[in-house]
Enzyme design. Structure first.
Site, PDB file in Angstrom:
ATOM      1  N   CYS A 101      43.193 -37.683  31.245  1.00  0.00           N
ATOM      2  CA  CYS A 101      42.248 -38.395  30.383  1.00  0.00           C
ATOM      3  C   CYS A 101      41.142 -38.962  31.256  1.00  0.00           C
ATOM      4  O   CYS A 101      41.301 -39.071  32.474  1.00  0.00           O
ATOM      5  CB  CYS A 101      42.945 -39.531  29.633  1.00  0.00           C
ATOM      6  SG  CYS A 101      41.918 -40.230  28.317  1.00  0.00           S
ATOM      7  N   CYS A 103      39.364 -42.053  30.444  1.00  0.00           N
ATOM      8  CA  CYS A 103      38.975 -43.463  30.229  1.00  0.00           C
ATOM      9  C   CYS A 103      39.098 -44.301  31.498  1.00  0.00           C
ATOM     10  O   CYS A 103      38.380 -45.279  31.667  1.00  0.00           O
ATOM     11  CB  CYS A 103      39.743 -44.077  29.071  1.00  0.00           C
ATOM     12  SG  CYS A 103      41.519 -43.961  29.233  1.00  0.00           S
ATOM     13  N   LYS A 176      48.717 -39.261  18.688  1.00  0.00           N
ATOM     14  CA  LYS A 176      48.388 -40.539  19.327  1.00  0.00           C
ATOM     15  C   LYS A 176      47.468 -41.317  18.401  1.00  0.00           C
ATOM     16  O   LYS A 176      46.392 -40.835  18.044  1.00  0.00           O
ATOM     17  CB  LYS A 176      47.707 -40.280  20.667  1.00  0.00           C
ATOM     18  CG  LYS A 176      47.203 -41.544  21.337  1.00  0.00           C
ATOM     19  CD  LYS A 176      46.716 -41.270  22.744  1.00  0.00           C
ATOM     20  CE  LYS A 176      46.113 -42.509  23.359  1.00  0.00           C
ATOM     21  NZ  LYS A 176      45.650 -42.264  24.737  1.00  0.00           N
ATOM     22  N   ARG A 186      45.133 -51.398  28.859  1.00  0.00           N
ATOM     23  CA  ARG A 186      43.723 -51.305  29.238  1.00  0.00           C
ATOM     24  C   ARG A 186      43.398 -52.311  30.337  1.00  0.00           C
ATOM     25  O   ARG A 186      42.474 -52.094  31.112  1.00  0.00           O
ATOM     26  CB  ARG A 186      42.839 -51.434  28.006  1.00  0.00           C
ATOM     27  CG  ARG A 186      43.027 -50.213  27.106  1.00  0.00           C
ATOM     28  CD  ARG A 186      42.233 -50.247  25.822  1.00  0.00           C
ATOM     29  NE  ARG A 186      42.591 -49.089  24.994  1.00  0.00           N
ATOM     30  CZ  ARG A 186      42.194 -48.903  23.753  1.00  0.00           C
ATOM     31  NH1 ARG A 186      41.399 -49.787  23.185  1.00  0.00           N
ATOM     32  NH2 ARG A 186      42.563 -47.827  23.088  1.00  0.00           N
ATOM     33  N   ARG A 198      38.161 -46.112  19.860  1.00  0.00           N
ATOM     34  CA  ARG A 198      38.531 -44.709  20.064  1.00  0.00           C
ATOM     35  C   ARG A 198      38.847 -44.004  18.744  1.00  0.00           C
ATOM     36  O   ARG A 198      39.566 -43.014  18.711  1.00  0.00           O
ATOM     37  CB  ARG A 198      39.736 -44.631  20.997  1.00  0.00           C
ATOM     38  CG  ARG A 198      39.574 -45.333  22.343  1.00  0.00           C
ATOM     39  CD  ARG A 198      40.443 -44.676  23.420  1.00  0.00           C
ATOM     40  NE  ARG A 198      40.776 -45.528  24.542  1.00  0.00           N
ATOM     41  CZ  ARG A 198      39.919 -45.889  25.503  1.00  0.00           C
ATOM     42  NH1 ARG A 198      38.662 -45.505  25.452  1.00  0.00           N
ATOM     43  NH2 ARG A 198      40.320 -46.647  26.502  1.00  0.00           N
ATOM     44  N   GLU A 214      48.368 -32.386  13.470  1.00  0.00           N
ATOM     45  CA  GLU A 214      47.929 -32.520  14.862  1.00  0.00           C
ATOM     46  C   GLU A 214      48.944 -31.891  15.823  1.00  0.00           C
ATOM     47  O   GLU A 214      48.584 -31.198  16.767  1.00  0.00           O
ATOM     48  CB  GLU A 214      47.762 -34.007  15.231  1.00  0.00           C
ATOM     49  CG  GLU A 214      46.513 -34.658  14.661  1.00  0.00           C
ATOM     50  CD  GLU A 214      45.262 -34.312  15.468  1.00  0.00           C
ATOM     51  OE1 GLU A 214      45.357 -33.584  16.468  1.00  0.00           O
ATOM     52  OE2 GLU A 214      44.175 -34.793  15.084  1.00  0.00           O
ATOM     53  N   LYS A 229      52.917 -41.544  19.865  1.00  0.00           N
ATOM     54  CA  LYS A 229      52.538 -42.784  20.541  1.00  0.00           C
ATOM     55  C   LYS A 229      51.686 -43.655  19.637  1.00  0.00           C
ATOM     56  O   LYS A 229      50.765 -43.127  19.031  1.00  0.00           O
ATOM     57  CB  LYS A 229      51.747 -42.396  21.786  1.00  0.00           C
ATOM     58  CG  LYS A 229      51.129 -43.544  22.531  1.00  0.00           C
ATOM     59  CD  LYS A 229      50.299 -43.020  23.664  1.00  0.00           C
ATOM     60  CE  LYS A 229      49.551 -44.166  24.291  1.00  0.00           C
ATOM     61  NZ  LYS A 229      48.606 -43.735  25.266  1.00  0.00           N
ATOM     62  N   SER A 255      52.352 -50.296  26.037  1.00  0.00           N
ATOM     63  CA  SER A 255      52.192 -51.587  26.715  1.00  0.00           C
ATOM     64  C   SER A 255      52.384 -52.790  25.796  1.00  0.00           C
ATOM     65  O   SER A 255      53.070 -53.751  26.146  1.00  0.00           O
ATOM     66  CB  SER A 255      50.818 -51.639  27.373  1.00  0.00           C
ATOM     67  OG  SER A 255      49.792 -51.442  26.413  1.00  0.00           O
ATOM     68  N   TYR A 294      57.788 -48.824  30.210  1.00  0.00           N
ATOM     69  CA  TYR A 294      57.600 -49.669  31.390  1.00  0.00           C
ATOM     70  C   TYR A 294      58.908 -50.343  31.769  1.00  0.00           C
ATOM     71  O   TYR A 294      59.044 -50.872  32.867  1.00  0.00           O
ATOM     72  CB  TYR A 294      56.507 -50.708  31.120  1.00  0.00           C
ATOM     73  CG  TYR A 294      55.206 -50.034  30.759  1.00  0.00           C
ATOM     74  CD1 TYR A 294      54.368 -49.544  31.759  1.00  0.00           C
ATOM     75  CD2 TYR A 294      54.832 -49.825  29.429  1.00  0.00           C
ATOM     76  CE1 TYR A 294      53.191 -48.871  31.440  1.00  0.00           C
ATOM     77  CE2 TYR A 294      53.668 -49.159  29.098  1.00  0.00           C
ATOM     78  CZ  TYR A 294      52.859 -48.684  30.101  1.00  0.00           C
ATOM     79  OH  TYR A 294      51.712 -48.010  29.789  1.00  0.00           O
TER      80      TYR A 294
HETATM   81  C1  PBG Z   1      44.586 -43.004  28.058  1.00  0.00           C
HETATM   82  C2  PBG Z   1      45.849 -43.679  27.715  1.00  0.00           C
HETATM   83  C3  PBG Z   1      46.054 -44.903  27.049  1.00  0.00           C
HETATM   84  C4  PBG Z   1      47.418 -45.144  27.074  1.00  0.00           C
HETATM   85  C5  PBG Z   1      48.012 -44.064  27.717  1.00  0.00           C
HETATM   86  N1  PBG Z   1      47.020 -43.150  28.081  1.00  0.00           N
HETATM   87  C6  PBG Z   1      45.101 -45.911  26.532  1.00  0.00           C
HETATM   88  C7  PBG Z   1      44.218 -45.647  25.394  1.00  0.00           C
HETATM   89  O1  PBG Z   1      44.271 -44.629  24.729  1.00  0.00           O
HETATM   90  O2  PBG Z   1      43.398 -46.517  25.183  1.00  0.00           O
HETATM   91  C8  PBG Z   1      48.085 -46.365  26.510  1.00  0.00           C
HETATM   92  C9  PBG Z   1      49.449 -46.643  27.005  1.00  0.00           C
HETATM   93  C10 PBG Z   1      49.973 -48.002  26.725  1.00  0.00           C
HETATM   94  O3  PBG Z   1      49.416 -48.809  25.960  1.00  0.00           O
HETATM   95  O4  PBG Z   1      51.014 -48.292  27.317  1.00  0.00           O
HETATM   96  N2  PBG Z   1      43.791 -42.609  27.031  1.00  0.00           N
END
Ligand code: PBG
Length: 309
Positions: A101, A103, A176, A186, A198, A214, A229, A255, A294
């Site tokens: 990715c 970001c 996702k 983030r 997003r 998807e 996710k 997270s 985590y």
């Molecule tokens: C990258 C990505 C994200 C997460 C995993 N890969 C963040 C997002 O999409 O903003 C989030 C993982 C988490 O919150 O633990 N795009």
């Protein structure tokens, strides 16, 4: 004897954040127990996980430089590429998975190339292919595209095969959702979008049927494993995906889900260990073969002491 679902350390995938420097383990405030690691420390963290029985890690990178297109993501000497090489040398049995990715690599924090205020899907695909090939050349076992651009799985598969990396597997973040539960990540990955959100590329949390469409696209395009996710708020989707496709199915206990458990436990309002394990069990019960969490190492250690639901 009749228990239907079991938890084991090898079900868990541990996310790790690689940053430049040496000897650094910088705690992430909103995620107790999670750090930004320099490569040497990241190898130590992976070794501890391996000792506890966790066999795979999911790698994120905090690059030295960010720019408009995120070019350090495909730098052969980039931060994740270096982490992969170090892990392969120190822990040859460990499965390395790299998040794919932009970001974390773009100065605007969006997951691709911008055109005006929106992400240009097809221009981003070219760059994802470059990033994937660079990670494969560094020796990664699995590529995990998390950007949610349309057509990325086919693009990445073709690029990998063309360069002779047909053994590198793809774990697609297939469903996702545009979720508020990514907040603490983030902070950890320093990847918050500098404007907007997003929602033009991630899914609407209201949509269950769309998730199946998807996932079907990604399966058609060549995904070897699929992921849902976040996890707990989307257990219905996870259950549908596991039953419909029968592919190895992962769920990302993200997270915010982790932070909520930690925060309530810190206040003494819940038993954090028991809630973590029950949560991971519920994700497995809903159909996940693998859980990105985590809490992987903690959970593995608690299991080692003989946990019972
Ligand atoms: C990258 C990505 C994200 C997460 C995993 N890969 C963040 C997002 O999409 O903003 C989030 C993982 C988490 O919150 O633990 N795009």
């Amino acid at each position: 004897m009749v228990r239907e679902t079991r938890l084991a350390p090898e079900d868990f995938i541990l996310p790790l954040f690689a940053r430049p420097g040496e000897g650094i383990a910088k705690p992430v405030g909103s995620m107790p127990g999670v750090y930004q690691h320099s490569v040497d420390k990241l190898v130590e963290a992976a070794a501890e996980a391996w000792e506890a029985g966790v066999q795979s890690v999911l790698l994120f990178g905090l690059p030295e430089h960010k720019d408009a297109v995120g070019s350090s993501a495909w730098d052969d000497d980039g931060i994740v590429q270096r982490a992969i090489r170090a892990l392969n040398e120190a822990l040859p049995g460990l499965v390395t998975i790299a998040d794919l990715c932009f970001c974390e690599y773009t100065d605007h924090g969006h997951c691709g190339v911008l055109e005006g205020d929106t992400v240009n899907n097809d221009a981003t695909l070219e760059n994802l292919a470059r990033q994937a090939v660079s990670l494969a050349a560094a020796g990664v076992d699995v590529i995990a595209p998390s950007d949610m651009m349309d057509g990325r799985i086919a693009m990445v598969r073709e690029a990998l095969d063309e360069e002779g990396f047909d053994d590198v597997a793809i774990l697609s973040y297939a469903a996702k959702f545009a979720s508020a539960f990514y907040g603490p990540f983030r902070e950890a990955a320093e990847s918050a979008p500098s404007f907007g959100d997003r929602k033009t590329y991630q899914m609407d949390p209201a949509n269950r049927r769309e998730a199946l469409r998807e996932v079907a696209l990604d399966v058609d395009e060549g995904a070897d494993m699929v992921m849902v996710k976040p996890a707990v708020p989307y257990l219905d989707v996870l259950s549908d995906v596991a039953e419909t496709f029968g592919l190895p199915t992962a769920a990302y206990h993200v997270s915010g889900e982790y932070a909520m458990i930690k925060a309530a436990a810190e206040k003494g309002w819940i038993d954090g260990d028991r809630v973590l394990l029950e949560t991971l069990l519920s994700i497995r019960r809903a159909g996940a073969d693998l859980v990105v969490t985590y809490g992987a190492v903690e959970a593995a250690k608690i299991l080692g002491q003989g946990w019972e639901p």
